[in-house]
Structures are given as C-alpha cells and as structure tokens.
Design an enzyme around this catalytic site. Structure first.
Site, mmCIF file in Angstrom:
data_model
loop_
_atom_site.group_PDB
_atom_site.id
_atom_site.type_symbol
_atom_site.label_atom_id
_atom_site.label_comp_id
_atom_site.label_asym_id
_atom_site.label_seq_id
_atom_site.Cartn_x
_atom_site.Cartn_y
_atom_site.Cartn_z
ATOM 1 N N LYS A 16 -10.198 -112.090 1.735
ATOM 2 C CA LYS A 16 -10.917 -112.650 3.052
ATOM 3 C C LYS A 16 -10.487 -113.049 3.527
ATOM 4 O O LYS A 16 -10.864 -113.171 5.181
ATOM 5 C CB LYS A 16 -12.012 -113.399 2.639
ATOM 6 N N ARG A 89 -21.632 -119.824 -0.726
ATOM 7 C CA ARG A 89 -20.984 -119.429 -2.570
ATOM 8 C C ARG A 89 -22.242 -118.851 -3.269
ATOM 9 O O ARG A 89 -21.609 -119.069 -4.761
ATOM 10 C CB ARG A 89 -19.771 -120.467 -3.146
ATOM 11 N N ARG A 123 0.932 -116.791 -3.790
ATOM 12 C CA ARG A 123 0.383 -117.212 -2.697
ATOM 13 C C ARG A 123 1.236 -117.915 -1.419
ATOM 14 O O ARG A 123 1.323 -119.208 -2.803
ATOM 15 C CB ARG A 123 -1.682 -117.047 -2.511
ATOM 16 N N ARG A 156 -1.015 -123.685 -3.340
ATOM 17 C CA ARG A 156 -2.295 -124.613 -3.115
ATOM 18 C C ARG A 156 -2.201 -125.836 -4.090
ATOM 19 O O ARG A 156 -2.197 -124.491 -4.756
ATOM 20 C CB ARG A 156 -3.864 -123.850 -2.226
ATOM 21 N N ARG A 167 -11.760 -121.432 -10.536
ATOM 22 C CA ARG A 167 -12.914 -120.301 -10.296
ATOM 23 C C ARG A 167 -13.060 -118.831 -10.278
ATOM 24 O O ARG A 167 -14.074 -118.324 -9.878
ATOM 25 C CB ARG A 167 -11.406 -120.835 -8.746
HETATM 26 P P1 AMP Z 1 -11.615 -121.247 -0.409
HETATM 27 O O1 AMP Z 1 -10.552 -121.820 0.520
HETATM 28 O O2 AMP Z 1 -12.445 -120.728 0.157
HETATM 29 O O3 AMP Z 1 -11.416 -120.231 -1.920
HETATM 30 O O4 AMP Z 1 -12.312 -122.667 -1.114
HETATM 31 C C1 AMP Z 1 -11.676 -123.114 -1.605
HETATM 32 C C2 AMP Z 1 -12.201 -124.615 -1.989
HETATM 33 O O5 AMP Z 1 -14.015 -125.013 -1.624
HETATM 34 C C3 AMP Z 1 -13.235 -123.961 -3.552
HETATM 35 O O6 AMP Z 1 -12.609 -123.434 -4.845
HETATM 36 C C4 AMP Z 1 -14.575 -124.483 -3.300
HETATM 37 O O7 AMP Z 1 -14.674 -125.906 -4.625
HETATM 38 C C5 AMP Z 1 -14.560 -125.465 -1.999
HETATM 39 N N1 AMP Z 1 -15.198 -124.400 -1.252
HETATM 40 C C6 AMP Z 1 -15.852 -123.968 -0.291
HETATM 41 N N2 AMP Z 1 -16.239 -122.773 0.073
HETATM 42 C C7 AMP Z 1 -16.923 -123.117 -0.898
HETATM 43 C C8 AMP Z 1 -18.498 -123.560 -0.366
HETATM 44 N N3 AMP Z 1 -19.006 -122.536 0.178
HETATM 45 N N4 AMP Z 1 -19.957 -124.268 -1.706
HETATM 46 C C9 AMP Z 1 -18.567 -124.753 -2.587
HETATM 47 N N5 AMP Z 1 -17.293 -125.055 -2.784
HETATM 48 C C10 AMP Z 1 -16.707 -124.747 -1.466
#
Ligand code: AMP
Length: 213
Positions: A16, A89, A123, A156, A167
């Site tokens: 993404k 999400r 990554r 990360r 996740r």
């Molecule tokens: P990502 O970079 O999109 O993988 O997001 C990393 C982390 O941020 C996720 O595992 C969640 O803990 C938090 N996060 C990101 N977007 C959301 C969302 N829309 N709702 C809730 N938590 C989020």
C-alpha cells in the site's frame, strides 16, 4: 490531476505504501497514511503519540476516535482528492469516513500470507521520510541509507515476527470485512499485489484511469 477519493486496502506488507505514494504523485492526489502520521506523532512524543504507542507496538489498532480525528484534520480544506493508506481499518471507521466525505474507489491489494510475512521481515523504512525498501526486491542504492533523503533505514519495531503475526490476525478479523463493505457499494477493485513492483503499479494505474473516464 483528478478529483477522486480513493481508499487503498490490503494486508500489512501488501504494498500500500510503495504503490500508494507513486499513484498519488501520478494522479495529483494527497497521500494520507495514518500509519505514517501516527509514527510521526510517536516520534515527536505528542499527546496523540503517547496514547498510540503501546497499541502500535503490540500490533493492535489505535482507538478509532484518535485516528478519525487525524483524518478529519487532514481532509479539512483539502483542495484535491486523496488516497488513503491504512484507513479505514474497520467497519466503524469506514462509516465515520462516509460522514466526512464521499469515497469513489476502493482498491484492494491481494497478496498471499506467506509472501506478506516474507516481505515485512525484509522491509526497511526510512526514519526521516518514511520511504519503504525491501532488502531484495527494492534495495536502496547504499546499504542502510535512504535514496531519497539519505535518512537512516530501520526495521520498524512492529515488523518483527510476533508483532507481524498479531497485525495479520487483526487484519483478518477487523479489516478484511471492509472488502465486502465496499463490494456491496460496487466501488471495489481487487488487484493482484504479487509480482514485479512496476507491473503491480500498472494494474493500479489502469484501474484509476478507467474509473475516472
Ligand atoms: P501501518 O503503517 O498502516 O501498517 O500502521 C501501523 C500501525 O499504526 C498499525 O498496526 C496500527 O497500530 C496503527 N494504525 C494505522 N492506521 C490505523 C487505523 N486506521 N486505525 C487504527 N490503528 C491504525
């Protein structure tokens, strides 16, 4: 430039970020990643960051009201369409998004679970500008250094095996039902997210192009 609001769906590691940033640039859309915004808040130690940190580290979702607040702030006064990466999400967030604005297209990047696990472990992310690399498929020119801004590339803290599993579990339970949500509305396009990065991008770009016509 097109005026269209897009949500990008897909498991963690489905591409993404990489694909979303490129599509936003080509089509003149604002790229909004809640993950990037939250990581920034954690890094700066803002009140939002302090609240979000533990959820992120354990691989869970940050509470809806916090994330929706972020999106409202970003969407306010925006003079162009946007591409959302990592939001919504869950179904509640999707309903809240409907109250903020109209979504024209949902793109769902489909990648096998084995591939996702493999991708996330390899990554590397730029600490400074959030650019994303993969040690084999998309390596930086200089080891450990970002091509774009020369920032340091890191693994990360949530890209470790146990957090990756959590996740993915959360993704299947909470986020995957969104595909049906947008399917019912007739605005979802499923795209195979495996294979060459440029080929995946062409699939995405042609879906966006044909949607705007
Ligand atoms: P990502 O970079 O999109 O993988 O997001 C990393 C982390 O941020 C996720 O595992 C969640 O803990 C938090 N996060 C990101 N977007 C959301 C969302 N829309 N709702 C809730 N938590 C989020």
């Amino acid at each position: 430039m097109i005026f269209m609001n897009i949500v990008l769906l897909g498991a963690p590691g489905s591409g993404k970020g990489t694909q979303g940033k490129r599509a936003s640039e080509e089509f003149g859309l604002a790229y909004i990643s809640t993950g990037d915004l939250l990581r920034e808040a954690v890094k700066k130690g803002t009140p939002l960051g302090v609240k979000a940190k533990s959820y992120m580290e354990s691989g869970g979702l940050v509470p809806d009201d916090l994330v929706v607040g972020l999106i409202k702030e970003k969407a306010r006064g925006l003079q162009k369409g946007f591409l959302l990466d990592g939001f919504p999400r869950n179904i509640l967030q999707a309903k809240m998004l409907d109250e903020i604005t109209k979504i024209d297209l949902a793109i769902n990047l489909q990648v096998d679970e084995d591939e996702v696990i493999q991708r996330l472990g390899k990554r590397r992310t730029c600490q400074k500008c959030n650019a994303v690399y993969h040690l084999e498929n998309k390596p930086p020119k200089k080891t450990g250094v970002c091509d774009v801004c020369e920032g340091e590339l890191i693994l990360r803290t949530d890209d470790t095996e146990s957090v990756i599993r959590e996740r993915l579990r959360v993704y299947k339970e909470k986020t995957l039902p969104l595909t049906e949500f947008y399917e019912k509305r007739g605005i979802i396009k499923n795209i195979k997210g495996q294979g060459d990065i440029n080929e995946v991008y062409s699939r995405i770009a042609s879906v966006i192009r044909s949607h705007k016509e």
